[in-house]
Design a protein around this motif. Sequence first.
Motif, short mmCIF file in Angstrom:
data_model
loop_
_atom_site.label_atom_id
_atom_site.label_comp_id
_atom_site.label_asym_id
_atom_site.label_seq_id
_atom_site.Cartn_x
_atom_site.Cartn_y
_atom_site.Cartn_z
N ASP A 13 6.78 4.39 1.49
CA ASP A 13 6.10 5.46 2.21
C ASP A 13 5.95 5.13 3.70
O ASP A 13 4.86 5.16 4.26
CB ASP A 13 4.72 5.74 1.58
N ARG A 45 2.21 1.92 -3.36
CA ARG A 45 1.18 2.53 -4.22
C ARG A 45 1.08 4.02 -3.96
O ARG A 45 0.95 4.82 -4.89
CB ARG A 45 -0.17 1.84 -3.99
N ARG A 46 1.16 4.42 -2.69
CA ARG A 46 1.15 5.86 -2.39
C ARG A 46 2.38 6.54 -3.00
O ARG A 46 2.28 7.64 -3.54
CB ARG A 46 1.15 6.08 -0.86
N GLU A 74 5.48 13.85 6.40
CA GLU A 74 4.83 14.69 7.42
C GLU A 74 4.87 14.00 8.78
O GLU A 74 5.08 14.63 9.81
CB GLU A 74 3.38 14.97 7.03
N THR A 130 2.00 6.90 -6.82
CA THR A 130 0.92 7.80 -7.23
C THR A 130 1.10 9.19 -6.61
O THR A 130 0.19 10.03 -6.69
CB THR A 130 -0.46 7.23 -6.83
N GLY A 131 2.25 9.44 -6.01
CA GLY A 131 2.55 10.78 -5.51
C GLY A 131 1.72 11.21 -4.32
O GLY A 131 1.48 12.40 -4.13
N ARG A 132 1.27 10.25 -3.52
CA ARG A 132 0.46 10.60 -2.33
C ARG A 132 1.20 10.18 -1.05
O ARG A 132 0.67 9.50 -0.18
CB ARG A 132 -0.91 9.92 -2.42
N LEU A 133 2.45 10.59 -0.94
CA LEU A 133 3.27 10.22 0.21
C LEU A 133 2.75 10.83 1.51
O LEU A 133 2.32 11.99 1.53
CB LEU A 133 4.71 10.67 -0.02
N THR A 134 2.81 10.06 2.56
CA THR A 134 2.34 10.55 3.86
C THR A 134 3.43 10.50 4.94
O THR A 134 3.34 11.18 5.96
CB THR A 134 1.16 9.69 4.37
N ASP A 191 0.85 -1.20 0.00
CA ASP A 191 0.00 0.00 0.00
C ASP A 191 0.88 1.25 0.00
O ASP A 191 0.58 2.23 -0.69
CB ASP A 191 -0.92 0.01 1.23
#
Length: 263
Positions: free
Chosen positions: A136, A90-91, A101, A94-98, A87
């Motif tokens: 990620d 996939r982040r 932060e 798709t440029g949705r790193l969490t 998962d």
Amino acid sequence: MTTFLNSLQTANHETPDIPLEQSCPVDGRLETCISDKDSSRRGFLRMAMCGTLTSLVTAAGIEFATPHPVLAQSKLSPDAALQELMDGNRRFTTGRLTAHEQDLAILKQNTIEKQEPFAALLSCADSRVPVEMVFDQSIGRIFVTRVAGNIVTPEIIASLEYGAAVLGTRVILVMGHGNCGAVKATIQAKEVPGQISALFPHIQPAVDQAGPNLEAATKANAKIQAALLRQASTVISSLLKEGKVKIVAGYYEIASGVASLLD
Ligand SMILES: [Zn+2]
């Protein structure tokens, strides 16, 4: 491969860098080297002494702050731990790193007194494979060992045994990657400076199996190293039998950022 396996299984009796006064006096038994102050600690040591964790402890003088046999701090099952890694990839793709932060928040809180990684990685040292970013994952989440060619050595086994048996990692991903220089150099078999050629015998079985195609040999190498890890570590193999950990092989495509499973 059998030769390698034999050398890995007996490595804790042959590690040359351990000072004499730190090595175990009787048949490599770790227990005899450490004062018996804590019975639960002795329990863990009994479990671990058969494996190459012995080398890690004696060579590095590591003290186990948490003596339980298997902490399994992560509540995830091995399958769920693997899913969490995928998962995260996939982040990443798709440029949705969490994780970034979360890392900053973790540093501000300054509460990292212990680590509770749910997964372990054996990856190549290649600078294009930033493991935490690829999956990620924030600080403290994954236990990463890296060496050129993602090969299994006694030191790597010892580190991953520590991750699984003490920290409770639930999945170990052995990950090759696209355009791997270590595999490419093994295929080319040219003269190289210094000790670089020490990598080649570890990777040669994959080249023998898959031939000179770089991607095929790299994928074969990841699978072979994962198989070696399953067989060479008594600590990890017993955790495997109990269903407390799983070992998978994977391949990271540099161009796309996608990590895929090979098994
Ligand atoms: Zn590489």
